[in-house]
Design an enzyme around this catalytic site. Sequence first.
Site, PDB file in Angstrom:
ATOM      1  N   LYS A   1      19.687  27.716  36.742  1.00 21.14           N
ATOM      2  CA  LYS A   1      19.464  28.207  35.374  1.00 21.14           C
ATOM      3  C   LYS A   1      20.626  27.925  34.423  1.00 21.14           C
ATOM      4  O   LYS A   1      20.411  27.668  33.239  1.00 21.14           O
ATOM      5  CB  LYS A   1      19.182  29.715  35.389  1.00 21.14           C
ATOM      6  CG  LYS A   1      17.844  30.069  36.013  1.00 21.14           C
ATOM      7  CD  LYS A   1      17.569  31.545  35.894  1.00 21.14           C
ATOM      8  CE  LYS A   1      16.376  31.935  36.723  1.00 21.14           C
ATOM      9  NZ  LYS A   1      16.013  33.337  36.595  1.00 21.14           N
TER      10      LYS A   1
ATOM     11  N   ASN B   1      15.634  29.609  31.669  1.00 18.08           N
ATOM     12  CA  ASN B   1      14.599  29.542  32.716  1.00 18.08           C
ATOM     13  C   ASN B   1      13.348  28.821  32.218  1.00 18.08           C
ATOM     14  O   ASN B   1      12.423  28.610  32.988  1.00 18.08           O
ATOM     15  CB  ASN B   1      14.237  30.934  33.236  1.00 18.08           C
ATOM     16  CG  ASN B   1      13.384  31.706  32.249  1.00 18.08           C
ATOM     17  OD1 ASN B   1      13.432  31.456  31.052  1.00 18.08           O
ATOM     18  ND2 ASN B   1      12.601  32.646  32.753  1.00 18.08           N
TER      19      ASN B   1
ATOM     20  N   ASP C   1      13.421  35.813  30.976  1.00 15.16           N
ATOM     21  CA  ASP C   1      13.569  36.839  32.016  1.00 15.16           C
ATOM     22  C   ASP C   1      13.698  38.243  31.420  1.00 15.16           C
ATOM     23  O   ASP C   1      13.065  39.185  31.890  1.00 15.16           O
ATOM     24  CB  ASP C   1      14.804  36.559  32.884  1.00 15.16           C
ATOM     25  CG  ASP C   1      14.553  35.456  33.899  1.00 15.16           C
ATOM     26  OD1 ASP C   1      13.382  35.197  34.219  1.00 15.16           O
ATOM     27  OD2 ASP C   1      15.542  34.861  34.355  1.00 15.16           O
TER      28      ASP C   1
ATOM     29  N   ALA D   1      26.343  40.966  38.320  1.00 14.25           N
ATOM     30  CA  ALA D   1      26.721  40.329  37.052  1.00 14.25           C
ATOM     31  C   ALA D   1      26.482  38.826  37.135  1.00 14.25           C
ATOM     32  O   ALA D   1      27.115  38.051  36.432  1.00 14.25           O
ATOM     33  CB  ALA D   1      28.185  40.628  36.738  1.00 14.25           C
ATOM     34  N   GLY D   2      25.547  38.421  37.993  1.00 14.90           N
ATOM     35  CA  GLY D   2      25.208  37.002  38.124  1.00 14.90           C
ATOM     36  C   GLY D   2      24.101  36.635  37.162  1.00 14.90           C
ATOM     37  O   GLY D   2      23.890  37.294  36.122  1.00 14.90           O
TER      38      GLY D   2
ATOM     39  N   THR E   1      32.515  41.571  42.405  1.00 14.47           N
ATOM     40  CA  THR E   1      33.667  40.868  41.834  1.00 14.47           C
ATOM     41  C   THR E   1      33.846  41.367  40.400  1.00 14.47           C
ATOM     42  O   THR E   1      33.065  41.008  39.508  1.00 14.47           O
ATOM     43  CB  THR E   1      33.407  39.340  41.821  1.00 14.47           C
ATOM     44  OG1 THR E   1      32.981  38.942  43.124  1.00 14.47           O
ATOM     45  CG2 THR E   1      34.635  38.559  41.421  1.00 14.47           C
ATOM     46  N   PRO E   2      34.841  42.226  40.149  1.00 11.79           N
ATOM     47  CA  PRO E   2      34.896  42.910  38.856  1.00 11.79           C
ATOM     48  C   PRO E   2      35.061  41.973  37.657  1.00 11.79           C
ATOM     49  O   PRO E   2      34.563  42.268  36.578  1.00 11.79           O
ATOM     50  CB  PRO E   2      36.105  43.847  38.989  1.00 11.79           C
ATOM     51  CG  PRO E   2      36.803  43.480  40.239  1.00 11.79           C
ATOM     52  CD  PRO E   2      35.879  42.686  41.085  1.00 11.79           C
ATOM     53  N   GLU E   3      35.708  40.833  37.849  1.00 16.33           N
ATOM     54  CA  GLU E   3      35.921  39.911  36.718  1.00 16.33           C
ATOM     55  C   GLU E   3      34.593  39.453  36.120  1.00 16.33           C
ATOM     56  O   GLU E   3      34.493  39.214  34.919  1.00 16.33           O
ATOM     57  CB  GLU E   3      36.716  38.664  37.168  1.00 16.33           C
ATOM     58  CG  GLU E   3      38.152  38.940  37.593  1.00 16.33           C
ATOM     59  CD  GLU E   3      38.265  39.550  38.988  1.00 16.33           C
ATOM     60  OE1 GLU E   3      37.279  39.479  39.773  1.00 16.33           O
ATOM     61  OE2 GLU E   3      39.345  40.133  39.293  1.00 16.33           O
TER      62      GLU E   3
END
Length: 279
Positions: free
Chosen positions: A66, A87, A102, A128-129, A153-155
């Site tokens: 995407k 998408n 989406d 957060a992906g 992964t907080p970043e």
Amino acid sequence: MTARYAVFGHPVVHSLSPRIHAAFGSQLGIAMEYAAIDATPEDFATALAAFADAGGLGANVTLPHKERALALCASASERARRAGAANTLTRRDGAWHGENTDGLGLVHDLTERRRIDLRARRVLMLGAGGAARGTAPALLDAGIDELWIVNRTPERADALADALGEPGRVHTRYWDDLRNLGAFDMVINATSAGRGGSIDLPFTLATKRTLAVDLSYGEAAVPFLAWAEAAGCEQRIDGIGMLVEQAAESFAIWHGRRPDTDPVFESLSARAGVLHTAD
Ligand code: ATR
């Protein structure tokens, strides 16, 4: 020549999109071909170009393409740019135009099918992906009150919050903070943890009135929805409705008419029910 459409993914063999678009096409009497094309990340750009050369008019794009799809577009909607991912691709003047349906699909499923009022909701987004990025803008546009983003992964959570640009409504926390955040009106699983792994969540995130939403469906949605059931959430929703609604949005972009999604949703939900009880 029959109008050509396709979904690109890797893997793509289990994609329900060809079935959904075929059902929409026969419902509205629109003749078209809709294929599933498997392309590795290395081959995606070439495969998409070959599809365009062969007369392809529109493409859906699923994991893991995407973001790359957006990069290959000559123009894109504001939604796709905010999501950083496309998408739905449409051939326009010899180039691809990118959109992201989406988020609209999710909001449509929640507000139209389930009659859920999203306004004034305190929402937790896990992940957060791509799935989180694709849906968060539409949730904010739908009027939710607060969006808390927590990612392993907080970043990446911080990057998503920055991209959303609404510091008054969007907050990030560490995964380890989950037990201190209290209960939410809605908890959305936008992680891919269910596709192979397990997910470790405290029960303090939910009450029986918490709406639990997994953006995946089938086997991948089982671990989170099982957690939600154990946490006492009375309303638990998987991503089948969002899948059908995002497809309807794509279909409307390409063919100018939005199909009735209920029959397709019902047939896919019945099938998913069978799959769940069979394991
Ligand atoms: P998608 O497009 O499905 O969102 P993605 O962009 O690869 O796929 O993102 C996967 C998301 O699931 C990420 O938020 C990922 O967290 P990281 O950013 O830390 O990798 C999350 N994720 C995957 N497996 C997980 C697990 N076992 N527990 C918690 N989060 C997980």
